[in-house]
Scaffold this active site. Structure first.
Site, PDB file in Angstrom:
ATOM      1  N   SER A  71      59.018  34.993  45.914  1.00  0.00           N
ATOM      2  CA  SER A  71      59.409  33.628  46.264  1.00  0.00           C
ATOM      3  C   SER A  71      59.768  32.837  44.993  1.00  0.00           C
ATOM      4  O   SER A  71      59.303  33.153  43.891  1.00  0.00           O
ATOM      5  CB  SER A  71      58.272  32.944  47.008  1.00  0.00           C
ATOM      6  OG  SER A  71      57.116  32.945  46.209  1.00  0.00           O
TER       7      SER A  71
ATOM      8  N   CYS B  94      65.811  38.878  51.906  1.00  0.00           N
ATOM      9  CA  CYS B  94      66.342  37.817  51.045  1.00  0.00           C
ATOM     10  C   CYS B  94      67.838  37.653  51.247  1.00  0.00           C
ATOM     11  O   CYS B  94      68.420  36.684  50.802  1.00  0.00           O
ATOM     12  CB  CYS B  94      66.042  38.117  49.586  1.00  0.00           C
ATOM     13  SG  CYS B  94      66.980  39.498  48.964  1.00  0.00           S
TER      14      CYS B  94
ATOM     15  N   ARG C  60      50.368  43.212  50.479  1.00  0.00           N
ATOM     16  CA  ARG C  60      50.530  43.304  51.941  1.00  0.00           C
ATOM     17  C   ARG C  60      50.842  44.726  52.380  1.00  0.00           C
ATOM     18  O   ARG C  60      50.453  45.151  53.444  1.00  0.00           O
ATOM     19  CB  ARG C  60      51.685  42.410  52.401  1.00  0.00           C
ATOM     20  CG  ARG C  60      51.613  40.995  51.939  1.00  0.00           C
ATOM     21  CD  ARG C  60      50.828  40.108  52.891  1.00  0.00           C
ATOM     22  NE  ARG C  60      50.476  38.890  52.214  1.00  0.00           N
ATOM     23  CZ  ARG C  60      49.274  38.629  51.667  1.00  0.00           C
ATOM     24  NH1 ARG C  60      48.296  39.504  51.743  1.00  0.00           N
ATOM     25  NH2 ARG C  60      49.042  37.496  51.052  1.00  0.00           N
TER      26      ARG C  60
END
Ligand code: NAD
Length: 499
Positions: free
Chosen positions: A226, A281, A177
């Site tokens: 993740s 996070c 990304r």
């Protein structure tokens, strides 16, 4: 459209697989670069090149390696504005958030300047007659680092810095990304004096990652991302005999006790819940006020604060509190979860589902949202939303609030706001979560401590940065040596004397 390429032996090199992914400017929704997706053959070639460069780097004395870190600190400070701009343009976060991302990464590089001290071994003089015993820490060799999109500078630096300082070569696979800043950092390392080939960047997706996981050359794997992927990487890397540390997702609770300063708690929740559009996070995604009165007062204080938040592109400078989320898919997912919260009966008390930013209609903006009366069975409670959404779960007592945080499958960070020392101490001692804040909403440890969660937020044993990182990126070798003074009459060694 510019191909960002890989970083191989000190240079940008175009990908040859013919596969590319789009890198967006999340504020405008425009594609700005093509990111090459490496084939297994390209990835293997890059790993082999790293292996060729590693022995000389591993044999370089720790002080010289530390000097590269020192030079890197200077270069990152020199290029801070340029790096922050590139980071915001691909990630979407505001410039102050981008500088925070770079700064927290830079602090680990500063810490790595002390590598010679961290790498000192242990020595026992006269473990037996004429016998000395010493332990040394040696680099693993070539390590792989697979990183997430949300901190494209900090996360790679937390891993690449200690790995290099310990004498390893690194093959970094950044997020597809936002790969520009990791590539720029690799260039800066070479400018700082790192020999070409010691730090390679391979851009790609599962094909590149699986090649790293299956390579016999790669000795250690660090992953951040993740939880399902963290678990997958940990299982596959360790099944292949590699050392692995894999950090996963989070659902961080902040408990607000009735005696807390509620203005302070509300300010903290807004910063921790909505900063970086919730794509942290360590973001607080669940507020747990204890008692109905605390909850009512807290919600009353939160609503105007959240309604005031300004959403916009990083180019608007300090006028913006939060930028867009990273992709259109992330935006759709977040909006889908918000809808599920409404459908499952939570009360959406700040509702920005219709948010559109004039002039940026194609950008991936999501307005800030606040839910009240969330319950543990709802998807918005169970899942990590990773967007600007704060859920409030009302608890009847401190014990209920503690149990709630402890029962959640994630255990990255948590916080308690209270004026009572006993409660704070009890919470810090009993909670089964890796990082705890007491009147501190985002308790990110500094570089010389370690960072890591518990439960499904972490697979492996050793944390990120701090002393653990030097343990993770080295192997211990212990040498026992005997010299002639230990040889007794008849040429026999007197082992008994060792007892
Ligand atoms: P992600 O899991 O989607 O991707 C992380 C990396 O894994 C990327 O490099 C990606 O290319 C690769 N990957 C994705 N799917 C893969 C597959 N099937 N096989 C092999 N590789 C694959 O995570 P993300 O969306 O980039 O990052 C956000 C997540 O990271 C959040 O869950 C967040 O909580 C977590 N995170 C955790 C920490 C921590 O220290 N615990 C820190 C930062 C971010």
């Amino acid at each position: 459209m510019e191909d960002l390429g890989h970083f191989i032996n000190g240079k940008r090199v175009s990908g040859t697989s013919g596969r590319f992914d789009d890198v967006y400017n999340p504020a405008t929704g425009e594609v700005q670069y093509k990111c090459p997706m490496a084939s297994a053959e390209e990835t293997t070639d890059i790993i082999e090149k790293a292996a060729a460069a590693q022995p000389a780097w591993g044999a370089t004395n720790p002080q010289k390696r530390a000097r590269v870190m020192m030079a890197m600190v200077g270069l990152m400070n020199r290029d801070m504005d340029k790096l922050a701009e590139a980071l915001s343009r691909e990630h979407g976060k505001t410039i102050p958030d981008a500088k925070g991302d770079l700064q927290r990464g830079l602090e680990v590089i500063e810490y790595c300047v002390g590598a010679p001290q961290m790498l000192k071994g242990e020595f026992t003089d006269s473990a037996g007659p004429g016998i000395d015993m010493y332990s040394m820490r040696q680099p693993l060799g070539v390590v792989g680092s697979i990183m997430p999109f949300n901190f494209p500078a900090m996360m790679p630096l937390w891993h690449v810095g200690p790995a290099l300082a310990c004498g390893n070569a690194v093959v970094l696979k950044p997020s597809e990304r936002d790969p520009s800043v990791p590539l720029m950092l690799a260039e800066l390392f070479v400018e700082a004096g790192l020999p070409e080939g010691v730090f390679q960047v391979v851009n790609g997706d599962k094909e590149a990652v699986d090649t790293i996981l299956d390579s016999e050359i790669i000795q250690g794997v660090s992953f951040v991302g993740s939880t399902p992927i963290a678990h997958y990487i940990y299982s596959r890397a360790t099944a292949n005999g590699k050392r692995a540390q894999c950090f996963g997702g989070a659902k961080n609770h902040m408990i607000i006790m009735p005696d807390a300063d509620l203005d302070q708690a509300a300010d903290a929740l807004v910063g921790a819940g909505f900063g970086a559009a919730g794509e942290r996070c360590m973001a607080i995604s669940v507020a747990v006020p204890v008692g109905e009165e605390t909850a009512d007062k807290l919600i009353e204080k939160l609503i105007p604060r959240i309604e005031k938040l300004k959403v916009g592109p990083y180019t608007a400078g300090n006028d913006v509190d939060l930028g867009p989320v990273v992709t259109a898919a992330a935006k759709d997912r977040i909006l889908g979860l918000i809808q599920s919260g409404v459908d499952q009966g939570a009360k959406l008390v700040v509702d920005n589902r219709d948010f559109k930013l004039q002039g940026y209609e194609d950008g991936f903006f999501v307005g800030a949202h606040l839910f009240d009366h969330v319950t543990p069975d709802m998807d918005i409670y169970k899942q990590e939303i990773f967007g600007p959404v704060l859920s409030t779960v009302r608890a009847d007592s401190y014990e209920d609030a503690l149990k709630l945080a402890m029962d959640h499958e994630y255990g990255n960070g948590t916080a308690i706001f209270t004026r009572d020392g006993d409660t704070a101490r009890d919470f810090a001692s009993r909670v089964n979560i890796g990082m705890v804040g007491i009147n501190v909403p985002i308790p990110v440890p500094l570089a010389y401590h370690t960072f890591g969660g518990w439960k499904k937020s972490m697979f492996g044993d050793l944390n990120q940065h701090g002393p653990d990182s030097f343990k993770f990126y080295t192997r211990t070798k212990t040498v026992t040596s005997r010299w002639p003074s230990g040889i007794k009459e008849g040429g026999e060694f007197n082992f008994k004397a060792m007892d």
